[in-house]
Design a protein around this motif. Structure first.
Motif, short mmCIF file in Angstrom:
data_model
loop_
_atom_site.label_atom_id
_atom_site.label_comp_id
_atom_site.label_asym_id
_atom_site.label_seq_id
_atom_site.Cartn_x
_atom_site.Cartn_y
_atom_site.Cartn_z
N UNK A 296 0.83 -1.20 0.00
CA UNK A 296 0.00 0.00 0.00
C UNK A 296 0.87 1.25 0.00
N UNK A 297 0.66 2.13 -0.97
CA UNK A 297 1.41 3.40 -1.12
C UNK A 297 2.91 3.18 -1.20
N UNK A 298 3.34 2.04 -1.72
CA UNK A 298 4.76 1.75 -1.87
C UNK A 298 5.19 2.01 -3.31
N UNK A 299 6.48 2.13 -3.48
CA UNK A 299 7.07 2.30 -4.81
C UNK A 299 8.23 1.33 -4.93
N UNK A 300 8.58 1.00 -6.16
CA UNK A 300 9.72 0.13 -6.41
C UNK A 300 10.97 0.77 -5.81
N UNK A 301 11.79 -0.06 -5.19
CA UNK A 301 13.04 0.32 -4.49
C UNK A 301 12.82 0.89 -3.10
N UNK A 302 11.57 1.06 -2.67
CA UNK A 302 11.34 1.45 -1.27
C UNK A 302 11.82 0.33 -0.36
N UNK A 303 12.25 0.71 0.83
CA UNK A 303 12.64 -0.30 1.82
C UNK A 303 11.42 -0.67 2.63
N UNK A 304 11.31 -1.95 2.90
CA UNK A 304 10.18 -2.50 3.63
C UNK A 304 10.71 -3.08 4.94
N UNK A 305 10.28 -2.54 6.08
CA UNK A 305 10.78 -3.08 7.35
C UNK A 305 10.32 -4.52 7.58
N UNK A 306 11.18 -5.31 8.19
CA UNK A 306 10.86 -6.71 8.48
C UNK A 306 9.60 -6.84 9.33
N UNK A 307 9.31 -5.84 10.15
CA UNK A 307 8.14 -5.92 11.04
C UNK A 307 6.82 -5.92 10.28
N UNK A 308 6.81 -5.45 9.04
CA UNK A 308 5.56 -5.44 8.28
C UNK A 308 5.35 -6.72 7.48
N UNK A 309 6.32 -7.63 7.53
CA UNK A 309 6.25 -8.88 6.77
C UNK A 309 5.64 -9.98 7.65
N UNK A 310 4.54 -10.56 7.18
CA UNK A 310 3.92 -11.68 7.88
C UNK A 310 4.63 -12.97 7.50
N UNK A 311 4.81 -13.19 6.21
CA UNK A 311 5.48 -14.38 5.69
C UNK A 311 6.26 -14.00 4.46
N UNK A 312 7.35 -14.70 4.24
CA UNK A 312 8.10 -14.54 3.01
C UNK A 312 8.25 -15.93 2.39
N UNK A 313 8.21 -15.95 1.09
CA UNK A 313 8.22 -17.21 0.36
C UNK A 313 9.29 -17.13 -0.71
N UNK A 314 10.13 -18.14 -0.79
CA UNK A 314 11.18 -18.19 -1.79
C UNK A 314 10.73 -19.14 -2.89
N UNK A 315 10.48 -18.63 -4.09
CA UNK A 315 10.14 -19.53 -5.20
C UNK A 315 11.32 -20.45 -5.52
N UNK A 316 11.02 -21.66 -5.91
CA UNK A 316 12.05 -22.67 -6.17
C UNK A 316 12.89 -22.30 -7.38
N UNK A 317 12.27 -21.84 -8.44
CA UNK A 317 13.01 -21.47 -9.64
C UNK A 317 12.32 -20.31 -10.33
N UNK A 318 12.95 -19.76 -11.35
CA UNK A 318 12.41 -18.59 -12.02
C UNK A 318 11.07 -18.84 -12.69
N UNK A 319 10.88 -20.01 -13.29
CA UNK A 319 9.61 -20.28 -13.95
C UNK A 319 8.48 -20.35 -12.92
#
Length: 183
Positions: A31-54
């Motif tokens: 919300x109201x973010x722009x590319x290259x903005x920094x996102x604090x870890x405290x606002x992250x509920x979960x992070x997911x690492x995709x296995x591969x590019x496809x």
């Protein structure tokens, strides 16, 4: 801190941290973010690492199509499940369950009944997980004002079982899958 690479919707962004790309879920992270903005870890509920590019491309395309309300619904279900089960679920459940719920509602709205051949087994052998599925149906009903078929509780339970980190649940899910395949 995460650096935003792409905003998928108000609750999901593609971000980078220490050279690794993540699909990041969190209420309002885009919300109201722009590319290259920094996102604090405290606002992250979960992070997911995709296995591969496809897989990453597929997930991004899918998440771009899904309205943010489905991520909110998934978050409520997962948080409830983690509280009930007293464990953290695998972060992949955010994508898989969100995707499933979105298409389940689409099928419901187009009057396509698929049913669930393992409804009885899930309700009988996994009552705690099935209760979480029923909770999910209530969240959907309250949020979207629709009542999905009761069999959908078993589908939600199946996603929760798959995301469980408890090894005994992983072994038991193989039994359910075998039952499902026999029918």
């Amino acid at each position: 801190m995460f650096r935003i690479k792409k905003i998928l919707n108000i609750n999901v962004v593609l971000a980078e941290e220490d050279g690794q790309e993540y699909i990041v879920f969190g209420k309002g992270v885009g919300y109201h973010q722009k590319i290259n903005n920094l996102l604090p870890n405290s606002s992250v509920v979960k992070k997911f690492i995709p296995v591969n590019d496809s897989r990453k491309i597929e997930m991004i395309q899918s998440l771009n199509k899904i309205p943010p309300i489905y991520i909110d619904i998934t978050t409520k279900i997962v948080e409830y499940a983690e509280k009930v089960l007293r464990e953290s679920l695998l972060s992949s459940v955010y994508y898989s369950l969100t995707d499933h719920l979105y298409f389940a509602v689409q099928r419901y709205n187009s009057h396509q009944a698929l049913g669930n051949r393992i409804y009885w087994e899930m309700k009988t052998y996994y009552p705690e997980m099935f209760d979480i599925g029923e909770y999910g149906l209530n969240v959907i009903k309250e949020t979207l004002k629709i009542s999905l078929p009761k069999e959908e509780a078993a589908n939600i339970a199946f996603h929760i079982i798959n995301a469980s980190t408890k090894s005994s649940d992983k072994v038991n899910i193989l039994d359910v899958t075998q039952i499902w395949n026999r029918h």
